[in-house]
Scaffold this motif. Structure first.
Motif, mmCIF file in Angstrom:
data_model
loop_
_atom_site.group_PDB
_atom_site.id
_atom_site.type_symbol
_atom_site.label_atom_id
_atom_site.label_comp_id
_atom_site.label_asym_id
_atom_site.label_seq_id
_atom_site.Cartn_x
_atom_site.Cartn_y
_atom_site.Cartn_z
ATOM 1 N N PRO A 242 -9.765 31.925 -4.593
ATOM 2 C CA PRO A 242 -8.440 32.149 -5.218
ATOM 3 C C PRO A 242 -8.165 31.184 -6.362
ATOM 4 O O PRO A 242 -7.564 31.564 -7.371
ATOM 5 C CB PRO A 242 -7.452 31.926 -4.056
ATOM 6 C CG PRO A 242 -8.255 32.121 -2.824
ATOM 7 C CD PRO A 242 -9.635 31.636 -3.156
ATOM 8 N N ARG A 243 -8.611 29.936 -6.210
ATOM 9 C CA ARG A 243 -8.374 28.960 -7.282
ATOM 10 C C ARG A 243 -9.054 29.399 -8.570
ATOM 11 O O ARG A 243 -8.481 29.305 -9.668
ATOM 12 C CB ARG A 243 -8.886 27.591 -6.841
ATOM 13 C CG ARG A 243 -8.701 26.516 -7.890
ATOM 14 C CD ARG A 243 -9.272 25.194 -7.422
ATOM 15 N NE ARG A 243 -8.534 24.656 -6.284
ATOM 16 C CZ ARG A 243 -8.868 23.533 -5.649
ATOM 17 N NH1 ARG A 243 -9.934 22.849 -6.037
ATOM 18 N NH2 ARG A 243 -8.156 23.102 -4.640
ATOM 19 N N ALA A 244 -10.294 29.888 -8.454
ATOM 20 C CA ALA A 244 -11.022 30.371 -9.632
ATOM 21 C C ALA A 244 -10.280 31.521 -10.296
ATOM 22 O O ALA A 244 -10.217 31.624 -11.526
ATOM 23 C CB ALA A 244 -12.430 30.808 -9.236
ATOM 24 N N ILE A 245 -9.707 32.409 -9.479
ATOM 25 C CA ILE A 245 -8.970 33.566 -10.006
ATOM 26 C C ILE A 245 -7.695 33.119 -10.711
ATOM 27 O O ILE A 245 -7.403 33.537 -11.835
ATOM 28 C CB ILE A 245 -8.640 34.546 -8.870
ATOM 29 C CG1 ILE A 245 -9.926 35.153 -8.316
ATOM 30 C CG2 ILE A 245 -7.691 35.645 -9.342
ATOM 31 C CD1 ILE A 245 -9.745 35.829 -6.970
ATOM 32 N N TYR A 246 -6.917 32.272 -10.034
ATOM 33 C CA TYR A 246 -5.623 31.853 -10.590
ATOM 34 C C TYR A 246 -5.779 31.078 -11.893
ATOM 35 O O TYR A 246 -4.885 31.113 -12.759
ATOM 36 C CB TYR A 246 -4.869 30.985 -9.573
ATOM 37 C CG TYR A 246 -4.540 31.685 -8.281
ATOM 38 C CD1 TYR A 246 -4.260 33.053 -8.263
ATOM 39 C CD2 TYR A 246 -4.512 31.001 -7.070
ATOM 40 C CE1 TYR A 246 -3.975 33.705 -7.069
ATOM 41 C CE2 TYR A 246 -4.219 31.645 -5.881
ATOM 42 C CZ TYR A 246 -3.959 32.995 -5.890
ATOM 43 O OH TYR A 246 -3.671 33.643 -4.717
ATOM 44 N N ILE A 247 -6.898 30.381 -12.051
ATOM 45 C CA ILE A 247 -7.111 29.612 -13.275
ATOM 46 C C ILE A 247 -7.765 30.472 -14.362
ATOM 47 O O ILE A 247 -7.310 30.514 -15.505
ATOM 48 C CB ILE A 247 -7.984 28.363 -12.988
ATOM 49 C CG1 ILE A 247 -7.236 27.396 -12.067
ATOM 50 C CG2 ILE A 247 -8.376 27.672 -14.294
ATOM 51 C CD1 ILE A 247 -8.072 26.215 -11.603
ATOM 52 N N SER A 248 -8.849 31.185 -13.998
ATOM 53 C CA SER A 248 -9.680 31.811 -15.023
ATOM 54 C C SER A 248 -9.047 33.050 -15.635
ATOM 55 O O SER A 248 -9.041 33.206 -16.863
ATOM 56 C CB SER A 248 -11.046 32.164 -14.447
ATOM 57 O OG SER A 248 -10.916 33.110 -13.400
ATOM 58 N N ILE A 249 -8.504 33.967 -14.815
ATOM 59 C CA ILE A 249 -8.030 35.237 -15.365
ATOM 60 C C ILE A 249 -6.849 35.039 -16.325
ATOM 61 O O ILE A 249 -6.866 35.574 -17.448
ATOM 62 C CB ILE A 249 -7.651 36.228 -14.243
ATOM 63 C CG1 ILE A 249 -8.863 36.494 -13.342
ATOM 64 C CG2 ILE A 249 -7.140 37.534 -14.833
ATOM 65 C CD1 ILE A 249 -10.011 37.173 -14.008
ATOM 66 N N PRO A 250 -5.794 34.285 -15.949
ATOM 67 C CA PRO A 250 -4.724 34.052 -16.934
ATOM 68 C C PRO A 250 -5.215 33.347 -18.192
ATOM 69 O O PRO A 250 -4.778 33.668 -19.305
ATOM 70 C CB PRO A 250 -3.714 33.181 -16.171
ATOM 71 C CG PRO A 250 -3.967 33.473 -14.734
ATOM 72 C CD PRO A 250 -5.449 33.703 -14.631
#
Length: 494
Positions: A242-250
């Motif tokens: 989840p951390r990778a998603i919350y940082i990378s996609i935005p």
């Protein structure tokens, strides 16, 4: 027996390789797509304003899909991404069809698009007033592919080092475009971005054309699911996925939107649509004598992108062969270099074939349609798995609204894309369905005649001797720095 402290040294080497691999996977989201797709998005959306909306919504859709994949990644902790999840949930045939389409369509076509982008940006300064010759772009693309295939066959560590180094080119190109674009806006050159001008439509795009614009944008966002291909090696996936998603996609969505704003601040829609290499045209218009920086930076970026996709494709082939869905030769690695040579050669060969028959923007629609189809089937599997195994422990559990919203968008997008481009999208479906007889003949049919087994065995032995490969006892990427006793056992088996 190993010497005291040797295990600690080996573990340190494995940690270094693991960290490098994860960085290279994460960097694959920002690749060549942002240098190719703006033209296709604008062409299908019909206006600057609608194009920018497509880019923002494309990032939102990628975020929804990433959250669903995060749940699947920790619920079914297998490397292999979509293929592993679909095989676990729906069974062998569905998983094989997804694997079949990935090996024949997704990875080779994506590699072909990135390689063509590389050659276009390298050759555009040489042919400033015309489209680079067809044979020149194909020959340069094939040369680049062969070189990087050789690198990936030679050393895992060398491949990851290339990914690290060539990321600089990617960041340099995007950073330069954004900074120059912001300077243009601060100097008052933002007329094309005002709502009255940005949303003025010379032609009203159909729903099908908007769907194709999303397919073009989705190519730039492809790579958001790559971390799921190495789920088994991710440390604390419940926290880090989840951390990778919350940082990378935005962050990626923000960078892509700013890049497009920079393009539109200095180029008219007509200029952008007529350009064969958008970033080169941007640089020639604003950077003067320093414009040569732009094609060099984009070429470095796409070179690293090809390397990253070659790196990941071998993992998918390994997972498929491990499940018995692909020839066992593709699950083998070099007995000393620990690289999956047969899998890399198959991917390179398929890519070169596609290079000879496709045009860049058609290839993007082609591969994006199949990508979205596989994403939708995988996320539908999440809902089915919730119903099939409601009491299964799920470290991450997204709200049902997330997969439902994604699937609603998915159905509309694929339906109208197929309606607007029936040939381009239909070819992908046909190729995928050709996997059905292959599955029943090659995988499901267990009691084949002895002559077939003998032929397969002889062909496998020939492949082993030509490539100097053996079956790994562990994961091929993890074995990039194996203990010495494994080398001894591999040499004996050869």
């Amino acid at each position: 027996q190993s010497k005291p402290g040797s295990n600690q040294k080996t573990n340190t080497k494995h940690d270094d390789i693991d960290r490098t691999r994860k960085k290279s996977m994460g960097r694959n989201i920002i690749g060549s797509g942002i240098f190719i797709s703006p033209k296709g998005v604008l062409e299908h959306s019909g206006s600057v304003g609608v194009a920018l909306v497509v880019w923002v919504l494309g990032g939102c859709i990628a975020a929804l899909g990433s959250l669903c994949y995060a749940e699947l990644g920790v619920t079914i902790p297998k490397s292999g991404g979509d293929y592993s999840y679909v095989t676990e949930i729906f069974g062998g045939l569905t998983g094989f069809l997804l694997l079949w389409s990935a090996v024949l369509i997704m990875y080779p076509t994506t590699l072909a698009v990135i390689a063509l982008t590389f050659s276009s940006y390298v050759l555009q300064p040489v042919f400033p007033n015309c489209v680079p010759p067809y044979m020149a772009t194909r020959m340069l693309s094939a040369t680049c592919l062969l070189l990087l295939t050789w690198v990936n066959c030679s050393s895992v560590r060398m491949a990851t080092r290339i990914q690290d180094v060539f990321t600089v080119g990617k960041l340099m190109a995007l950073g330069l475009i954004i900074v120059v674009g912001l300077v243009q806006i601060f100097n008052g050159n933002y007329e094309a971005l005002t709502p009255q001008v940005a949303f003025s439509l010379e032609r009203t795009p159909s729903v099908g054309q908007i769907a194709l614009a999303f397919l073009q944008a989705s190519f730039a966002f492809s790579g958001w699911n790559f971390l799921n291909y190495v789920t088994e090696e991710v440390v604390e996936p419940r926290r880090n996925l989840p951390r990778a998603i919350y940082i990378s996609i935005p962050l990626v969505t923000f960078v892509y939107t700013l890049t497009n704003i920079a393009y539109f601040s200095s180029m008219s829609p007509e200029e952008l649509l007529s350009s064969n290499a958008v970033a080169v045209t941007f640089g020639e218009k604003l950077l003067g004598m320093f414009s040569v920086i732009m094609p060099i930076s984009v070429a470095l970026s796409t070179f690293g992108g090809i390397n990253g996709y070659l790196f990941t494709s071998s993992r998918l082939c390994f997972s498929g062969a491990r499940e018995g869905h692909l020839p066992s030769l593709l699950a083998m690695i070099h007995y000393k270099k620990c690289t999956p040579i047969p899998a890399l050669l198959v991917c390179c060969t398929a890519t070169i074939i596609i290079l000879c028959i496709g045009e860049t923007h058609n290839l993007i629609n082609y591969v994006s349609f199949i990508n979205y189809l596989s994403y939708g089937v995988t996320i539908a599997g999440l809902l089915y798995y919730r119903w099939k195994k409601p009491n299964l422990y799920r470290p991450i559990k997204v709200n049902l609204v997330v997969p439902v919203c994604y699937l609603m968008f998915w159905a509309v997008l694929l339906g109208f894309s197929l309606y607007s481009e029936p040939v381009v999208c239909g070819v992908g479906l046909v190729i995928m369905l050709t996997g059905v007889p292959v599955y029943f003949l090659g995988v499901h049919w267990k009691e084949k005649p002895k002559c077939i087994y003998n032929f397969i065995e002889r062909a496998t032995h020939v492949g082993q001797r030509l490539c100097f490969v053996v079956f790994p006892q562990l994961d091929p990427i993890e074995l990039a720095s194996p203990p010495e006793h494994l080398f001894q056992s591999w040499e004996l088996s050869v």
